[in-house]
Design a protein around this motif. Structure first.
Motif, PDB file in Angstrom:
ATOM      1  N   THR A   1       7.306  -2.087  -8.544  1.00 21.79           N
ATOM      2  CA  THR A   1       6.693  -0.781  -8.832  1.00 21.79           C
ATOM      3  C   THR A   1       5.225  -0.867  -9.236  1.00 21.79           C
ATOM      4  OG1 THR A   1       7.421  -0.895 -11.142  1.00 21.79           O
ATOM      5  CG2 THR A   1       8.893   0.239  -9.570  1.00 21.79           C
ATOM      6  N   SER A   2       4.701  -2.070  -9.530  1.00 22.86           N
ATOM      7  CA  SER A   2       3.339  -2.160 -10.051  1.00 22.86           C
ATOM      8  C   SER A   2       2.578  -3.328  -9.435  1.00 22.86           C
ATOM      9  CB  SER A   2       3.365  -2.334 -11.573  1.00 22.86           C
ATOM     10  OG  SER A   2       3.891  -3.601 -11.924  1.00 22.86           O
ATOM     11  N   ALA A   3       1.264  -3.352  -9.660  1.00 25.80           N
ATOM     12  CA  ALA A   3       0.426  -4.446  -9.169  1.00 25.80           C
ATOM     13  C   ALA A   3       0.853  -5.776  -9.777  1.00 25.80           C
ATOM     14  CB  ALA A   3      -1.042  -4.171  -9.490  1.00 25.80           C
ATOM     15  N   LEU A   4       1.271  -5.749 -11.048  1.00 28.62           N
ATOM     16  CA  LEU A   4       1.732  -6.969 -11.696  1.00 28.62           C
ATOM     17  C   LEU A   4       2.934  -7.546 -10.959  1.00 28.62           C
ATOM     18  CD1 LEU A   4       1.702  -9.032 -13.970  1.00 28.62           C
ATOM     19  CD2 LEU A   4       3.068  -7.440 -15.357  1.00 28.62           C
ATOM     20  N   HIS A   5       3.856  -6.681 -10.586  1.00 29.90           N
ATOM     21  CA  HIS A   5       5.022  -7.136  -9.823  1.00 29.90           C
ATOM     22  C   HIS A   5       4.591  -7.767  -8.500  1.00 29.90           C
ATOM     23  CE1 HIS A   5       7.623  -3.883 -12.005  1.00 29.90           C
ATOM     24  NE2 HIS A   5       7.392  -4.937 -12.760  1.00 29.90           N
ATOM     25  N   PHE A   6       3.581  -7.159  -7.853  1.00 27.80           N
ATOM     26  CA  PHE A   6       3.105  -7.680  -6.574  1.00 27.80           C
ATOM     27  C   PHE A   6       2.481  -9.060  -6.751  1.00 27.80           C
ATOM     28  CE2 PHE A   6       0.486  -7.825  -2.714  1.00 27.80           C
ATOM     29  CZ  PHE A   6       1.396  -7.374  -1.773  1.00 27.80           C
ATOM     30  N   TYR A   7       1.755  -9.233  -7.850  1.00 23.20           N
ATOM     31  CA  TYR A   7       1.188 -10.549  -8.139  1.00 23.20           C
ATOM     32  C   TYR A   7       2.287 -11.595  -8.338  1.00 23.20           C
ATOM     33  CZ  TYR A   7      -3.518  -8.627  -8.835  1.00 23.20           C
ATOM     34  OH  TYR A   7      -4.744  -8.041  -8.659  1.00 23.20           O
ATOM     35  N   LEU A   8       3.332 -11.219  -9.066  1.00 23.96           N
ATOM     36  CA  LEU A   8       4.438 -12.152  -9.306  1.00 23.96           C
ATOM     37  C   LEU A   8       5.136 -12.527  -8.003  1.00 23.96           C
ATOM     38  CD1 LEU A   8       5.956 -10.587 -12.568  1.00 23.96           C
ATOM     39  CD2 LEU A   8       4.590 -12.678 -12.374  1.00 23.96           C
ATOM     40  N   LEU A   9       5.301 -11.545  -7.130  1.00 19.87           N
ATOM     41  CA  LEU A   9       5.913 -11.840  -5.836  1.00 19.87           C
ATOM     42  C   LEU A   9       4.993 -12.730  -4.994  1.00 19.87           C
ATOM     43  CD1 LEU A   9       7.635  -8.514  -4.721  1.00 19.87           C
ATOM     44  CD2 LEU A   9       8.693 -10.614  -5.532  1.00 19.87           C
TER      45      LEU A   9
ATOM     46  N   ILE B   1      13.145 -13.008  -3.345  1.00 17.30           N
ATOM     47  CA  ILE B   1      11.886 -12.283  -3.149  1.00 17.30           C
ATOM     48  C   ILE B   1      12.139 -10.908  -2.547  1.00 17.30           C
ATOM     49  CG2 ILE B   1       9.772 -12.228  -1.734  1.00 17.30           C
ATOM     50  CD1 ILE B   1       9.624 -15.286  -2.137  1.00 17.30           C
ATOM     51  N   VAL B   2      12.999 -10.849  -1.547  1.00 12.33           N
ATOM     52  CA  VAL B   2      13.312  -9.573  -0.897  1.00 12.33           C
ATOM     53  C   VAL B   2      13.959  -8.601  -1.886  1.00 12.33           C
ATOM     54  CG1 VAL B   2      14.774  -8.478   0.841  1.00 12.33           C
ATOM     55  CG2 VAL B   2      13.482 -10.527   1.429  1.00 12.33           C
TER      56      VAL B   2
ATOM     57  N   SER C   1       0.821  -1.213   0.000  1.00 10.55           N
ATOM     58  CA  SER C   1       0.000   0.000   0.000  1.00 10.55           C
ATOM     59  C   SER C   1       0.855   1.263   0.000  1.00 10.55           C
ATOM     60  CB  SER C   1      -0.931   0.009   1.220  1.00 10.55           C
ATOM     61  OG  SER C   1      -0.200   0.099   2.428  1.00 10.55           O
ATOM     62  N   THR C   2       2.046   1.208   0.626  1.00 10.68           N
ATOM     63  CA  THR C   2       2.900   2.402   0.668  1.00 10.68           C
ATOM     64  C   THR C   2       3.492   2.739  -0.687  1.00 10.68           C
ATOM     65  OG1 THR C   2       4.919   1.163   1.243  1.00 10.68           O
ATOM     66  CG2 THR C   2       3.534   1.924   3.068  1.00 10.68           C
ATOM     67  N   ILE C   3       3.549   1.773  -1.583  1.00  7.96           N
ATOM     68  CA  ILE C   3       4.105   2.065  -2.912  1.00  7.96           C
ATOM     69  C   ILE C   3       2.996   2.153  -3.964  1.00  7.96           C
ATOM     70  CG2 ILE C   3       6.341   1.040  -2.343  1.00  7.96           C
ATOM     71  CD1 ILE C   3       5.537  -1.391  -4.008  1.00  7.96           C
ATOM     72  N   GLY C   4       1.737   2.242  -3.482  1.00 16.38           N
ATOM     73  CA  GLY C   4       0.640   2.537  -4.401  1.00 16.38           C
ATOM     74  C   GLY C   4      -0.155   1.372  -4.928  1.00 16.38           C
TER      75      GLY C   4
ATOM     76  N   LEU D   1      -4.155  -6.092  -3.501  1.00 16.56           N
ATOM     77  CA  LEU D   1      -3.498  -6.689  -2.330  1.00 16.56           C
ATOM     78  C   LEU D   1      -4.249  -7.943  -1.882  1.00 16.56           C
ATOM     79  CD1 LEU D   1      -2.714  -3.450  -0.257  1.00 16.56           C
ATOM     80  CD2 LEU D   1      -1.103  -4.805  -1.607  1.00 16.56           C
ATOM     81  N   ILE D   2      -5.574  -7.862  -1.835  1.00 19.90           N
ATOM     82  CA  ILE D   2      -6.384  -9.010  -1.413  1.00 19.90           C
ATOM     83  C   ILE D   2      -6.307 -10.135  -2.436  1.00 19.90           C
ATOM     84  CG2 ILE D   2      -8.744  -9.779  -0.965  1.00 19.90           C
ATOM     85  CD1 ILE D   2      -9.294  -7.048   0.272  1.00 19.90           C
ATOM     86  N   ALA D   3      -6.348  -9.781  -3.699  1.00 16.95           N
ATOM     87  CA  ALA D   3      -6.249 -10.805  -4.748  1.00 16.95           C
ATOM     88  C   ALA D   3      -4.904 -11.521  -4.681  1.00 16.95           C
ATOM     89  CB  ALA D   3      -6.428 -10.153  -6.119  1.00 16.95           C
ATOM     90  N   ALA D   4      -3.850 -10.762  -4.393  1.00 11.08           N
ATOM     91  CA  ALA D   4      -2.516 -11.364  -4.274  1.00 11.08           C
ATOM     92  C   ALA D   4      -2.459 -12.349  -3.108  1.00 11.08           C
ATOM     93  CB  ALA D   4      -1.457 -10.274  -4.098  1.00 11.08           C
TER      94      ALA D   4
END
Length: 434
Positions: free
Chosen positions: A321-329, A313-314, A263-266, A272-275
């Motif tokens: 930088t993006s939601a896609l990156h968050f999904y991949l992580l 992962i770290v 959430s801090t990076i947008g 977030l919930i889907a991830a």
């Protein structure tokens, strides 16, 4: 070993993971901020929520080893498991009563439920050596974590649909749907705990004719003191505990801080919930795969591989930088999270004395609980001093690297021999395993 008994034990992971997903990770943090603490400033609400988490962790970390010692002495692990499980179920259901501005009630009930969840897990974990032989522990432990991913993921998915599409279910708003979601956690937890409560019969360890001249609490503290004194004889176990403390710090911090960091990076709330759901369902086959991997290359090597992925992962999290990156992580975390936790549990179970399962799993619980305090603190201090949350997430790499290095020093087979040779308390003062 009895397959029915093993399935019953694993179903408890299915049962109580509903609390970990719906209440701890996804729904309650948002509900606390938007409903229970909606009369507080954002900073105050965050502080109160963090304090609530810390109090719950501290209570369990303080009492777990003593309770474990008492349970081992009295042969009452199942009684303690039932007590804490029912406490967690009741706390979950009672969250239904929380309304706008009830932040104090929400905190008290969450602490009650969290103590029930974590306290119950101490005794649940301690039953692993009762339901699985040494050569089966990796498979049974990882399979239980996979059951947890399935059970927790299914109810979380149902609850998220119920909350987001509340009108489909006849609720006037998402608030009422969320309150009912808390009730479903307690009901789900109760129903799927029945096989374990019904089928697992505990046998008392020790001489049944031995007279007790102290209270159970005094005996518990006495046994804890004895364990501290004799821990030096469990050299391999001690090294593993320190290694576990380090890498568990990193894992627990990622679990607790991932959505906050996102959430801090947008990253948006829905993403977030889907991830989180992605992590749950990716974790099912991957956790089972780690059971096979441990058999092929050894549990220690499989755990080392999982921790190495966490290092990646770290690093990737720092550049996200993006939601896609968050999904991949989220996919990466789901790949290794269950395997790392399950193999840690089974490795630890191999190196503890047969007559002190609950007591030593109390220490195991303390290690993981205090890790839940220190890791986020390092994350927060680093981010605060630098003004950059990315450096906060990058700081976690230290925990994984140190944990990996220490893990390589552990000789699991020697640890098993140490535990077997020292099962008799009288041998502590005269036996040192070669």
């Amino acid at each position: 070993m009895d397959r029915k008994l093993q399935r019953s034990w694993m179903m408890y992971d299915w049962a109580n993971s509903a609390f970990a997903t719906t209440i701890m990770a996804a729904v309650f943090p948002i509900f606390y901020n938007s409903v229970a603490a909606n009369n507080l400033s954002e900073g105050t609400a965050t502080s109160y929520y963090s304090f609530t988490q810390s109090v719950a962790v501290l209570i369990v970390a303080t009492m777990a080893p003593v309770l474990g010692a008492i349970a081992d002495y009295s042969g009452a692990k199942m009684k303690f498991l039932r007590f804490f499980a029912f406490m967690g179920m009741a706390g979950s259901v009672l969250l239904f009563t929380v309304n706008e501005g009830d932040y104090l009630l929400a905190s008290i009930l969450f602490i009650l439920a969290s103590v029930g969840f974590s306290g119950g897990n101490v005794f649940y974990d301690a039953f692993l050596p009762h339901v699985a032989k040494n050569e089966e522990m990796d498979r049974i432990s990882t399979k239980a974590y996979a059951f947890g991913y399935i059970g927790g993921g299914i109810l979380l998915a149902i609850n998220l649909v119920m909350i987001m599409k509340y009108d489909w279910f006849g609720f006037p708003s998402s608030k009422e749907a969320t309150q009912v979601a808390f009730v479903t956690v307690g009901i789900w937890w109760f129903i799927f705990s029945i096989p374990l409560f019904k089928n697992l019969k505990e046998k008392k360890v020790g001489d049944p004719t031995e007279k007790r001249d102290k209270s159970y609490i005094a005996i518990g503290f006495s046994r804890i003191g004895e364990t501290f004194k004799t821990l030096k004889y469990y050299k391999q176990l001690l090294i593993f505990i320190i290694a576990f403390w380090m890498f568990s710090d990193g894992i627990s911090t990622i679990i607790r801080m991932a959505t906050f960091y996102g959430s801090t990076i947008g990253i948006g709330t829905n993403d977030l919930i889907a991830a989180l759901l992605i992590t749950q369902f990716v974790g099912i086959p991957c956790t089972l795969f780690f059971s096979k991997l441990a058999k092929w290359i050894s549990a220690k090597k499989a755990l080392t591989l999982a921790l190495a992925v966490y290092v990646v992962i770290v690093i990737l999290g720092y550049f996200m930088t993006s939601a896609l990156h968050f999904y991949l992580l989220a996919v990466c975390v789901g790949t290794v999270q269950g395997g790392a936790q399950a193999l840690s549990r089974s490795i630890f179970a191999r190196m503890i004395p047969h007559n002190k399962h609950a007591e030593f799993f109390g220490f195991y619980g303390i290690t993981s609980k205090f890790a839940a305090i220190i890791g986020p603190a390092v994350f927060g201090i680093t981010a605060g001093l630098t003004g950059n949350s990315r450096l906060g997430i990058l700081s976690l790499i230290v925990f994984f690297i140190i944990g990996i290095v220490l893990l390589q020093l552990v000789n699991i087979e020697k640890g098993e021999r140490e535990a077997k040779a020292l099962e008799d308390p009288r041998e502590f003062v005269k036996v040192e395993v070669k």
